[in-house]
Design a protein around this motif. Structure first.
Motif, PDB file in Angstrom:
ATOM      1  N   GLY A  29     -56.746   0.176  37.284  1.00 47.00           N
ATOM      2  CA  GLY A  29     -57.541   0.293  36.107  1.00 47.00           C
ATOM      3  C   GLY A  29     -56.583   0.554  34.773  1.00 47.00           C
ATOM      4  N   ASP A  30     -57.126   1.516  33.846  1.00 47.71           N
ATOM      5  CA  ASP A  30     -56.388   1.887  32.777  1.00 47.71           C
ATOM      6  C   ASP A  30     -54.853   2.635  32.904  1.00 47.71           C
ATOM      7  OD1 ASP A  30     -58.210   0.335  31.461  1.00 47.71           O
ATOM      8  OD2 ASP A  30     -59.445   2.321  30.814  1.00 47.71           O
ATOM      9  N   VAL A  31     -54.677   2.926  34.006  1.00 46.47           N
ATOM     10  CA  VAL A  31     -53.723   4.029  34.599  1.00 46.47           C
ATOM     11  C   VAL A  31     -52.388   3.237  35.229  1.00 46.47           C
ATOM     12  CG1 VAL A  31     -52.827   5.977  35.667  1.00 46.47           C
ATOM     13  CG2 VAL A  31     -55.373   5.860  34.807  1.00 46.47           C
ATOM     14  N   ILE A  32     -51.292   3.380  34.579  1.00 49.46           N
ATOM     15  CA  ILE A  32     -50.060   3.013  35.322  1.00 49.46           C
ATOM     16  C   ILE A  32     -49.371   4.158  36.063  1.00 49.46           C
ATOM     17  CG2 ILE A  32     -47.612   2.340  35.010  1.00 49.46           C
ATOM     18  CD1 ILE A  32     -48.533   0.974  32.243  1.00 49.46           C
ATOM     19  N   ASP A  63     -39.301   5.302  31.035  1.00 46.69           N
ATOM     20  CA  ASP A  63     -39.672   4.700  29.782  1.00 46.69           C
ATOM     21  C   ASP A  63     -39.342   3.188  30.205  1.00 46.69           C
ATOM     22  OD1 ASP A  63     -40.454   4.920  27.099  1.00 46.69           O
ATOM     23  OD2 ASP A  63     -38.550   3.761  26.644  1.00 46.69           O
ATOM     24  N   TYR A  64     -38.353   2.841  30.779  1.00 48.20           N
ATOM     25  CA  TYR A  64     -37.760   1.571  31.267  1.00 48.20           C
ATOM     26  C   TYR A  64     -39.198   1.013  32.047  1.00 48.20           C
ATOM     27  CZ  TYR A  64     -35.411  -2.699  32.738  1.00 48.20           C
ATOM     28  OH  TYR A  64     -34.815  -3.853  33.106  1.00 48.20           O
ATOM     29  N   ALA A  65     -39.495   1.483  33.322  1.00 49.73           N
ATOM     30  CA  ALA A  65     -40.607   1.317  34.107  1.00 49.73           C
ATOM     31  C   ALA A  65     -42.039   1.026  33.715  1.00 49.73           C
ATOM     32  CB  ALA A  65     -40.556   2.228  35.214  1.00 49.73           C
ATOM     33  N   LEU A  66     -42.326   1.996  32.675  1.00 53.88           N
ATOM     34  CA  LEU A  66     -43.639   1.739  32.165  1.00 53.88           C
ATOM     35  C   LEU A  66     -43.803   0.635  31.131  1.00 53.88           C
ATOM     36  CD1 LEU A  66     -44.055   5.762  31.100  1.00 53.88           C
ATOM     37  CD2 LEU A  66     -45.293   4.364  32.699  1.00 53.88           C
ATOM     38  N   LYS A  67     -42.715   0.369  30.332  1.00 54.76           N
ATOM     39  CA  LYS A  67     -42.646  -0.746  29.461  1.00 54.76           C
ATOM     40  C   LYS A  67     -42.578  -1.857  30.285  1.00 54.76           C
ATOM     41  CE  LYS A  67     -40.858   1.572  25.508  1.00 54.76           C
ATOM     42  NZ  LYS A  67     -39.761   2.050  24.566  1.00 54.76           N
ATOM     43  N   TYR A  68     -41.811  -1.985  31.495  1.00 51.13           N
ATOM     44  CA  TYR A  68     -41.839  -3.146  32.191  1.00 51.13           C
ATOM     45  C   TYR A  68     -43.199  -3.565  32.720  1.00 51.13           C
ATOM     46  CZ  TYR A  68     -39.947  -6.828  35.224  1.00 51.13           C
ATOM     47  OH  TYR A  68     -39.650  -8.076  35.822  1.00 51.13           O
ATOM     48  N   ALA A  69     -43.916  -2.289  32.925  1.00 49.85           N
ATOM     49  CA  ALA A  69     -45.531  -2.781  33.613  1.00 49.85           C
ATOM     50  C   ALA A  69     -46.434  -2.782  32.314  1.00 49.85           C
ATOM     51  CB  ALA A  69     -45.783  -1.476  34.216  1.00 49.85           C
ATOM     52  N   GLY A  70     -45.900  -3.110  31.274  1.00 51.83           N
ATOM     53  CA  GLY A  70     -46.696  -3.502  30.022  1.00 51.83           C
ATOM     54  C   GLY A  70     -47.053  -2.246  29.357  1.00 51.83           C
ATOM     55  N   TYR A 131     -51.815   6.682  30.839  1.00 56.53           N
ATOM     56  CA  TYR A 131     -53.133   5.875  30.280  1.00 56.53           C
ATOM     57  C   TYR A 131     -52.656   4.709  29.504  1.00 56.53           C
ATOM     58  CZ  TYR A 131     -57.574   5.390  28.759  1.00 56.53           C
ATOM     59  OH  TYR A 131     -59.132   4.861  28.331  1.00 56.53           O
ATOM     60  N   ASP A 132     -53.133   3.661  29.622  1.00 53.35           N
ATOM     61  CA  ASP A 132     -52.693   2.314  29.332  1.00 53.35           C
ATOM     62  C   ASP A 132     -54.036   1.593  29.140  1.00 53.35           C
ATOM     63  OD1 ASP A 132     -51.288   0.448  27.553  1.00 53.35           O
ATOM     64  OD2 ASP A 132     -50.577  -0.530  29.396  1.00 53.35           O
ATOM     65  N   GLN A 133     -55.022   1.620  28.210  1.00 57.82           N
ATOM     66  CA  GLN A 133     -56.113   1.040  28.052  1.00 57.82           C
ATOM     67  C   GLN A 133     -55.740  -0.101  27.516  1.00 57.82           C
ATOM     68  OE1 GLN A 133     -59.107   2.873  25.724  1.00 57.82           O
ATOM     69  NE2 GLN A 133     -60.830   1.865  26.951  1.00 57.82           N
ATOM     70  N   GLU A 134     -55.040  -0.473  26.623  1.00 61.01           N
ATOM     71  CA  GLU A 134     -54.662  -1.839  25.769  1.00 61.01           C
ATOM     72  C   GLU A 134     -54.107  -2.767  26.660  1.00 61.01           C
ATOM     73  OE1 GLU A 134     -52.835  -1.560  22.134  1.00 61.01           O
ATOM     74  OE2 GLU A 134     -54.022   0.226  21.497  1.00 61.01           O
ATOM     75  N   GLY A 135     -52.932  -2.098  27.496  1.00 58.30           N
ATOM     76  CA  GLY A 135     -52.237  -2.817  28.481  1.00 58.30           C
ATOM     77  C   GLY A 135     -53.156  -3.454  29.533  1.00 58.30           C
ATOM     78  N   ALA A 136     -54.064  -2.631  30.166  1.00 55.17           N
ATOM     79  CA  ALA A 136     -54.613  -2.879  30.928  1.00 55.17           C
ATOM     80  C   ALA A 136     -55.658  -4.126  30.678  1.00 55.17           C
ATOM     81  CB  ALA A 136     -55.567  -1.800  31.739  1.00 55.17           C
ATOM     82  N   ALA A 137     -56.147  -4.187  29.518  1.00 54.82           N
ATOM     83  CA  ALA A 137     -57.076  -5.161  28.920  1.00 54.82           C
ATOM     84  C   ALA A 137     -56.077  -6.600  28.874  1.00 54.82           C
ATOM     85  CB  ALA A 137     -57.638  -4.959  27.722  1.00 54.82           C
ATOM     86  N   ALA A 138     -54.873  -6.263  28.443  1.00 47.32           N
ATOM     87  CA  ALA A 138     -54.217  -7.470  28.413  1.00 47.32           C
ATOM     88  C   ALA A 138     -53.628  -8.030  29.709  1.00 47.32           C
ATOM     89  CB  ALA A 138     -52.747  -7.175  27.458  1.00 47.32           C
ATOM     90  N   ALA A 139     -53.363  -7.159  30.614  1.00 47.83           N
ATOM     91  CA  ALA A 139     -53.030  -7.662  31.774  1.00 47.83           C
ATOM     92  C   ALA A 139     -54.108  -8.216  32.492  1.00 47.83           C
ATOM     93  CB  ALA A 139     -52.411  -6.566  32.769  1.00 47.83           C
ATOM     94  N   LYS A 140     -55.327  -7.849  32.445  1.00 51.28           N
ATOM     95  CA  LYS A 140     -56.546  -8.723  33.138  1.00 51.28           C
ATOM     96  C   LYS A 140     -56.910  -9.943  32.413  1.00 51.28           C
ATOM     97  CE  LYS A 140     -59.560  -4.543  33.837  1.00 51.28           C
ATOM     98  NZ  LYS A 140     -60.607  -3.830  33.318  1.00 51.28           N
ATOM     99  N   LYS A 141     -56.143 -10.390  31.214  1.00 48.96           N
ATOM    100  CA  LYS A 141     -56.258 -11.800  30.595  1.00 48.96           C
ATOM    101  C   LYS A 141     -55.121 -12.763  31.114  1.00 48.96           C
ATOM    102  CE  LYS A 141     -58.070 -10.155  26.351  1.00 48.96           C
ATOM    103  NZ  LYS A 141     -58.125 -10.086  24.946  1.00 48.96           N
ATOM    104  N   GLU A 142     -54.011 -12.087  31.834  1.00 49.98           N
ATOM    105  CA  GLU A 142     -52.890 -13.042  32.325  1.00 49.98           C
ATOM    106  C   GLU A 142     -53.350 -13.681  33.522  1.00 49.98           C
ATOM    107  OE1 GLU A 142     -49.785 -10.235  33.026  1.00 49.98           O
ATOM    108  OE2 GLU A 142     -49.470 -10.016  30.622  1.00 49.98           O
TER     109      GLU A 142
END
Length: 142
Positions: A29-32, A63-70, A131-142
C-alpha cells in the motif's frame, strides 16, 4: 507474495537477493518496509571497521534503500527498530543520526540487544517503515 513490489538496490541489495533470497524493500500500500540495513558499503558489502562509522553507514543505507524503492528517504520514516550487539556503545550515535536524518519529526523507536547479526562483522542493523502515499500512487501507474 508475487503481487507486491520488491526492491533490491545494486551491489549489496543484489548480493542479498542472490545469496540469501531476500529483498531490501517491499511496498505494501502506502508503506515501504525495509529489511534491516547494516553498516556495509552498498557496493562491496564490506562492513565499516569503525563502530560509529558503521552506525552512520547503516543510516545512509536506509536512506538509499528508501529512495531506491521510490520514497523520499528518512523524512517519511515513522517507525524504526534497531538491532545492536552493544546498545550502550551505539545508543548516542543512533540518536545523533535521528536528529541528523529526521530533524522535523520523532519516529517511534524500539532498540533490541542481540548476540549476533546476519554477518559476523555487523554490530547494528536498522529496520524502518516509511509512509509514502505519493510514491505508492506513482508506482501503481508503472
Amino acid at each position: 507474495m508475487s503481487n507486491l513490489q520488491y526492491y533490491s538496490y545494486p551491489g549489496a541489495g543484489d548480493w542479498g537477493r542472490e545469496t540469501m533470497h531476500y529483498s531490501q524493500a517491499v511496498r505494501v500500500g502506502d508503506v515501504i518496509h525495509l529489511s534491516g540495513q547494516g553498516g556495509w558499503d552498498p557496493s562491496t558489502v564490506e562492513v565499516k571497521p569503525n563502530l560509529l562509522e558503521e552506525v552512520d553507514q547503516a543510516f545512509e543505507n536506509v536512506d538509499y534503500a528508501l529512495k531506491y524503492a521510490g520514497g523520499k528517504g528518512w523524512s517519511q520514516v515513522y517507525r524504526v527498530t534497531t538491532y545492536c550487539t552493544d546498545i550502550q556503545a551505539v545508543h548516542n550515535r543512533i540518536v545523533e543520526n535521528f536528529r541528523r536524518w529526521m530533524p522535523n519529526h520523532e519516529p517511534t523507536w524500539t532498540t533490541i540487544g542481540v548476540a549476533k547479526l546476519g554477518l559476523d562483522t555487523m554490530h547494528i542493523e536498522v529496520e524502518v517503515q516509511a509512509y509514502d502515499q505519493e510514491g505508492a500512487a506513482a508506482a501503481k501507474k508503472e
